[in-house]
Design an enzyme around this catalytic site. Sequence first.
Site: not given
Ligand code: EPZ
Length: 417
Positions: A22, A92, A121-125, A305, A327, A398
């Site tokens: 996925k 997301r 799930r912030p998007i600041d990065l 996950d 995480i 999903r």
């Molecule tokens: C991806 O989510 C996956 N989703 C998630 O799988 C997975 O758990 C996650 O990566 C970690 O491996 C998809 O690929 C669609 P991150 P993503 O950005 O990209 C923080 C599933 O069950 N963060 O690596 O959203 C965030 O809050 C899903 O298949 C910021 O602070 O994860 C988290 O604590 C669930 N600011 C950490 O980083 C940001 O701008 C990791 O998030 C972005 C993220």
Amino acid sequence: MDSIHIWGGVALQGEVCIQGSKNATLPILAATLLTGECSYIGNCPRISDVYAMTSLLQSLGCIVSWQENGILVDSSRVKRGDMCSEAVRGMRSSLCLLGAMLGRCGEVVMEHPGGCVIGSRPIDLHISALEQMGVEFQEEAGLLKAFAPRLHGARIRLPKPSVGATENIILAGVMAEGDTVLEGAAREPEVTALCRYLQGCGACIEGIGTECLGIRGGRKLYGTDFRVPADRIVAGTYLLACIGTGGSIFLENAPREEMKAVTDLARRMGGKLCISEKGIYVQGPDRPRAVECIRTEPYPGFPTDLQSVALAVETVGDGDTVIEERIFENRFRVVEELRRMGACIEQTDEARVLVRGVPVLHGACTEAKELRGGAALVAAGLMARGKSCVSGCLYIYRGYENICRDFRELGARIISV
Ligand code: EPZ
């Protein structure tokens, strides 16, 4: 069809073929926007997140069709990026369309991608990285507006290896003027798969699989064929369920080279594994061993996950286990549901729970609150004595193409109703 009924206490036996990933499929579908041509993405899982992504691509002007177990995308007639739809709100993974649309059209308007129960799930990065590439953002009335009068390369350092932010930087970087160097990149296999697809389209990306990527900008990208790798989280779910039920199963085409942290844990839990290029054979112990501490980490560490599924297995471990979630900030919602089945779990702080293994779980009615917690409740139902009913299973669909079909192939008594 929102519930799953399970008559548990049966050791899993048999073999199952693992679906496509996925979390590789979604960013690669977004990346097809960058070529303006046709791409065929094979081995796509038939799951609701993929259906939502294909409807988003269609809303942007793509012609999308399923052919056998793959998806043909023609992105030659893509319009401006207005993506205000229920699909964006609830998903997301639509966030990777941000980088793709900026790369293709230089602008996009989308509803703020929804968080979910596992965290804010912030998007600041994403935003700070793309701003360094010349993107200007406005947030108003729940909408995220982004436009890049001139998308250009940059030297970016991510303070934490965000998978989604890494993917957005790659998607914008291959289309930007000039080169991008990304330090602190996520190394997840799904990021590598995205890079391999883009290389197939003609992109030039160096350092793939490492935390430092060199992305050449400004190259014309062409449509191509690509096969999505098998889903390491689905394979890990079934592998750990086998450990919890004391069964013996074969996971056909499991991506063994991406699952070292998972197979290492399975062995520490008492599993016996035989790993080959065809897949992974696993034999579970009579009772899972209590591993002292299971800690989630960015790849190649143990994946967040699979944290809930590992937690479920250790509820019947032969001692105490600490589960540490490093995480996401709220990934223990499944605990209250597992307690209904007789699990003995204490949350010691925001990031840790202490699991005291009990001899056996009993069947109960539980509710899935998110995708991977739902899968953990199904695994717990397979392990428990008696009947369990898991509701809220639309979350599970999903990410799992047909979890009931797969577990039935492994001898489980399970139906979706
Ligand atoms: C991806 O989510 C996956 N989703 C998630 O799988 C997975 O758990 C996650 O990566 C970690 O491996 C998809 O690929 C669609 P991150 P993503 O950005 O990209 C923080 C599933 O069950 N963060 O690596 O959203 C965030 O809050 C899903 O298949 C910021 O602070 O994860 C988290 O604590 C669930 N600011 C950490 O980083 C940001 O701008 C990791 O998030 C972005 C993220």
